[in-house]
Design an enzyme around this catalytic site. Sequence first.
Site, mmCIF file in Angstrom:
data_model
loop_
_atom_site.group_PDB
_atom_site.id
_atom_site.type_symbol
_atom_site.label_atom_id
_atom_site.label_comp_id
_atom_site.label_asym_id
_atom_site.label_seq_id
_atom_site.Cartn_x
_atom_site.Cartn_y
_atom_site.Cartn_z
ATOM 1 N N ARG A 57 47.796 26.340 30.799
ATOM 2 C CA ARG A 57 48.327 25.683 29.593
ATOM 3 C C ARG A 57 49.850 25.685 29.551
ATOM 4 O O ARG A 57 50.460 24.817 28.952
ATOM 5 C CB ARG A 57 47.778 26.380 28.341
ATOM 6 C CG ARG A 57 46.320 26.031 28.108
ATOM 7 C CD ARG A 57 45.783 26.744 26.912
ATOM 8 N NE ARG A 57 45.483 28.123 27.228
ATOM 9 C CZ ARG A 57 44.337 28.747 26.926
ATOM 10 N NH1 ARG A 57 43.401 28.116 26.265
ATOM 11 N NH2 ARG A 57 44.139 29.999 27.250
ATOM 12 N N LYS A 166 35.026 37.475 37.832
ATOM 13 C CA LYS A 166 34.316 38.345 36.907
ATOM 14 C C LYS A 166 35.175 38.517 35.655
ATOM 15 O O LYS A 166 36.391 38.349 35.785
ATOM 16 C CB LYS A 166 34.007 39.695 37.545
ATOM 17 C CG LYS A 166 35.267 40.556 37.778
ATOM 18 C CD LYS A 166 34.938 41.977 38.084
ATOM 19 C CE LYS A 166 34.862 42.844 36.869
ATOM 20 N NZ LYS A 166 36.155 43.282 36.304
ATOM 21 N N HIS A 196 35.758 41.521 43.652
ATOM 22 C CA HIS A 196 36.676 41.812 44.761
ATOM 23 C C HIS A 196 36.323 43.101 45.504
ATOM 24 O O HIS A 196 36.767 43.316 46.622
ATOM 25 C CB HIS A 196 38.142 41.775 44.303
ATOM 26 C CG HIS A 196 38.591 42.984 43.558
ATOM 27 N ND1 HIS A 196 38.382 43.159 42.229
ATOM 28 C CD2 HIS A 196 39.268 44.093 43.972
ATOM 29 C CE1 HIS A 196 38.896 44.315 41.842
ATOM 30 N NE2 HIS A 196 39.443 44.903 42.889
ATOM 31 N N LYS A 200 36.514 44.627 50.036
ATOM 32 C CA LYS A 200 37.164 45.818 50.600
ATOM 33 C C LYS A 200 36.417 46.202 51.874
ATOM 34 O O LYS A 200 35.181 46.321 51.872
ATOM 35 C CB LYS A 200 37.125 46.971 49.590
ATOM 36 C CG LYS A 200 37.962 46.705 48.328
ATOM 37 C CD LYS A 200 37.906 47.885 47.368
ATOM 38 C CE LYS A 200 38.467 47.542 46.003
ATOM 39 N NZ LYS A 200 39.882 47.756 45.807
ATOM 40 N N GLU A 234 40.458 55.644 38.023
ATOM 41 C CA GLU A 234 41.780 55.019 38.017
ATOM 42 C C GLU A 234 42.741 55.915 37.248
ATOM 43 O O GLU A 234 42.335 56.565 36.275
ATOM 44 C CB GLU A 234 41.730 53.663 37.317
ATOM 45 C CG GLU A 234 40.842 52.651 37.987
ATOM 46 C CD GLU A 234 40.940 51.302 37.294
ATOM 47 O OE1 GLU A 234 41.850 50.538 37.619
ATOM 48 O OE2 GLU A 234 40.120 51.054 36.407
ATOM 49 N N ASP A 253 33.578 46.033 32.254
ATOM 50 C CA ASP A 253 34.680 45.788 33.195
ATOM 51 C C ASP A 253 34.387 46.352 34.587
ATOM 52 O O ASP A 253 34.739 45.740 35.594
ATOM 53 C CB ASP A 253 35.955 46.429 32.624
ATOM 54 C CG ASP A 253 37.204 46.053 33.389
ATOM 55 O OD1 ASP A 253 37.307 44.880 33.811
ATOM 56 O OD2 ASP A 253 38.094 46.915 33.564
ATOM 57 N N HIS A 258 31.606 46.193 39.698
ATOM 58 C CA HIS A 258 31.966 46.983 40.888
ATOM 59 C C HIS A 258 31.024 48.169 41.145
ATOM 60 O O HIS A 258 30.586 48.395 42.270
ATOM 61 C CB HIS A 258 33.389 47.525 40.757
ATOM 62 C CG HIS A 258 34.412 46.483 40.423
ATOM 63 N ND1 HIS A 258 34.373 45.208 40.928
ATOM 64 C CD2 HIS A 258 35.509 46.517 39.623
ATOM 65 C CE1 HIS A 258 35.403 44.510 40.465
ATOM 66 N NE2 HIS A 258 36.101 45.286 39.661
ATOM 67 N N LYS A 358 39.440 55.051 33.137
ATOM 68 C CA LYS A 358 40.881 54.857 33.261
ATOM 69 C C LYS A 358 41.559 56.171 32.911
ATOM 70 O O LYS A 358 40.989 57.001 32.214
ATOM 71 C CB LYS A 358 41.346 53.750 32.313
ATOM 72 C CG LYS A 358 40.713 52.409 32.673
ATOM 73 C CD LYS A 358 41.650 51.251 32.452
ATOM 74 C CE LYS A 358 41.032 49.931 32.841
ATOM 75 N NZ LYS A 358 41.255 49.541 34.235
HETATM 76 C C1 BG6 Z 1 39.160 44.920 37.889
HETATM 77 C C2 BG6 Z 1 39.118 45.467 36.487
HETATM 78 O O1 BG6 Z 1 38.023 44.127 38.144
HETATM 79 O O2 BG6 Z 1 39.187 46.004 38.810
HETATM 80 C C3 BG6 Z 1 40.317 46.358 36.226
HETATM 81 O O3 BG6 Z 1 39.113 44.388 35.563
HETATM 82 C C4 BG6 Z 1 40.408 47.445 37.280
HETATM 83 O O4 BG6 Z 1 40.264 46.945 34.931
HETATM 84 C C5 BG6 Z 1 40.334 46.839 38.679
HETATM 85 O O5 BG6 Z 1 41.652 48.111 37.112
HETATM 86 C C6 BG6 Z 1 40.231 47.921 39.734
HETATM 87 O O6 BG6 Z 1 40.370 47.327 41.009
HETATM 88 P P1 BG6 Z 1 40.954 48.170 42.236
HETATM 89 O O7 BG6 Z 1 40.803 47.246 43.404
HETATM 90 O O8 BG6 Z 1 42.384 48.484 41.890
HETATM 91 O O9 BG6 Z 1 40.126 49.396 42.329
#
Ligand code: BG6
Length: 506
Positions: A57, A166, A196, A200, A234, A253, A258, A358
């Site tokens: 946008r 996602k 993603h 890895k 994290e 999330d 994941h 987190k």
């Molecule tokens: C994302 C989440 O999909 O993955 C984030 O939305 C998270 O909140 C991230 O921080 C973690 O990815 P990675 O590759 O840093 O472990």
Amino acid sequence: MAAQNKPSGYGNVVEPCTVVLFGASGDLAKRKVIPAMFDLAQHKALGARYAIIGFSRTAMTDESFRSTIGEAAKTISEVGPIDPQQWSEFAANLYYSPGDYGKPESYVALAKRLKEISEAKQLGGNLLFYISTPPEVYRDIVEQIGKAGLNKPASPDSWVRIIIEKPFGRDLASAEDLNSKVLSVFDEKQVYRIDHYLGKDTVQNLLVLRFGNGIFEPLWNRNYVDHVQITAGETLGVERRGGFYETTGALRDMIQSHVLQLTALTAVEPPASFDAVSVLDEKLKLLQSIRPFNPELMAQSVVRAQYAAGKIGDKDVPGYRQEQGVDPNSHTETFVAAKVEIDNWRWAGVPFYLRTGKRLAKRSTEIVIQFRCAPHMVFRNKGIEPNRLVLNIQPDEGISVSFSAKRPGTEMNIGNVTMKFSYEEGFGKATRPAYATLLNDCVRGDATLFDSGDNVEAAWSLVDPILDVWNATKSATVPQYPSGSWGPAESDALLERDGRHWHNPR
Ligand code: BG6
């Protein structure tokens, strides 16, 4: 331990292609997606010739888009130092088409630019749409692509594909609705639902470890495995995403995507071959074997919590409720721990303990397979610990096995020792960002590391009952854990009830 092979890098791409990136001014595009495309372009792995058209946008020209993205790539991208000369060659292939995601005229303008750019650069008809916007507009984008007729390949030998980020939906009903919208415009084989973590190398290596070696798989079942732990920790907080996170939380999330992917790859039956259909089918069966949660089961096996103020390293950090964009009375979870049972022949009675959070003590994703003790203990009271196979997914990628060994000396004393394989020592430092691997797979038409609609829905079916209970108990207190710890006491209690404890990454 030194390995014998060199890293294979990306698959070779010989056809040209055009990418349309929706959400091009957003954080994900700047931090991960465009840098991944840059990396691919350096390795001639995006297309023999290519163009990337940003769409969002924000009003920008081609020039201002190039400089905004260039600044971001240098400061926030995660691909390491960027060579200015290589960047300016890459940036010459970036274009921008501003628009409103739900307005047909924006797509008329996009189609016109696509045609002009494609003709000028002789790009042919291969077209990749990448949706990296806030999820609320996914549906509109798909619908408008269809209405503009951009969903169909221009010729029999060209392709049109779409990558969708996602979270794919925010519960089962919205995921089903999105799947049916997407499949009313595209064929399933054109659709690439991205997670993603599957890009890895160490995650993919799970399948190689299990099915490329003869020594592990015979032990990989209820006869030898006591339990499995999966931790995705994290140290970051919600950063600038407080508003987004408030409506998302750790369950949606991280767990729905994941962590369930890691669970599926750890537990899946051997696929007939390493291709999209076989791998996705086996993963679906596995997800469908996970025991569904109900309120009674949840009370004993799911813990949620929020980070309170604390220290990450030597830095003081605020609690979740003090973050920008977060309600001071928020109930959104930043931590989840869950005990999951898989009701199939291989895993009956073997709990899988999952946790993510987190602001934990360490950024670390690891899978721990803890084996049963020896059936008859000859060396009693000598300090024997159970054998563990630890798969370090990130950041210190590798695999270790711990076992008992006799300490030197005349006494029979036993110590716990570890045998380690380090990715870096074996193969050199991993250089391929996960996003680049997956983009490269997509332009080559390989969907093995992407998700199917069925798999995404199966994952939401597991998560939905938990969300329902939490929604119905909005007034309940959410346990707090100090930033920089491994989560709340309730998470430790989850394992202690079973006579076990978390293996905290060091
Ligand atoms: C994302 C989440 O999909 O993955 C984030 O939305 C998270 O909140 C991230 O921080 C973690 O990815 P990675 O590759 O840093 O472990």
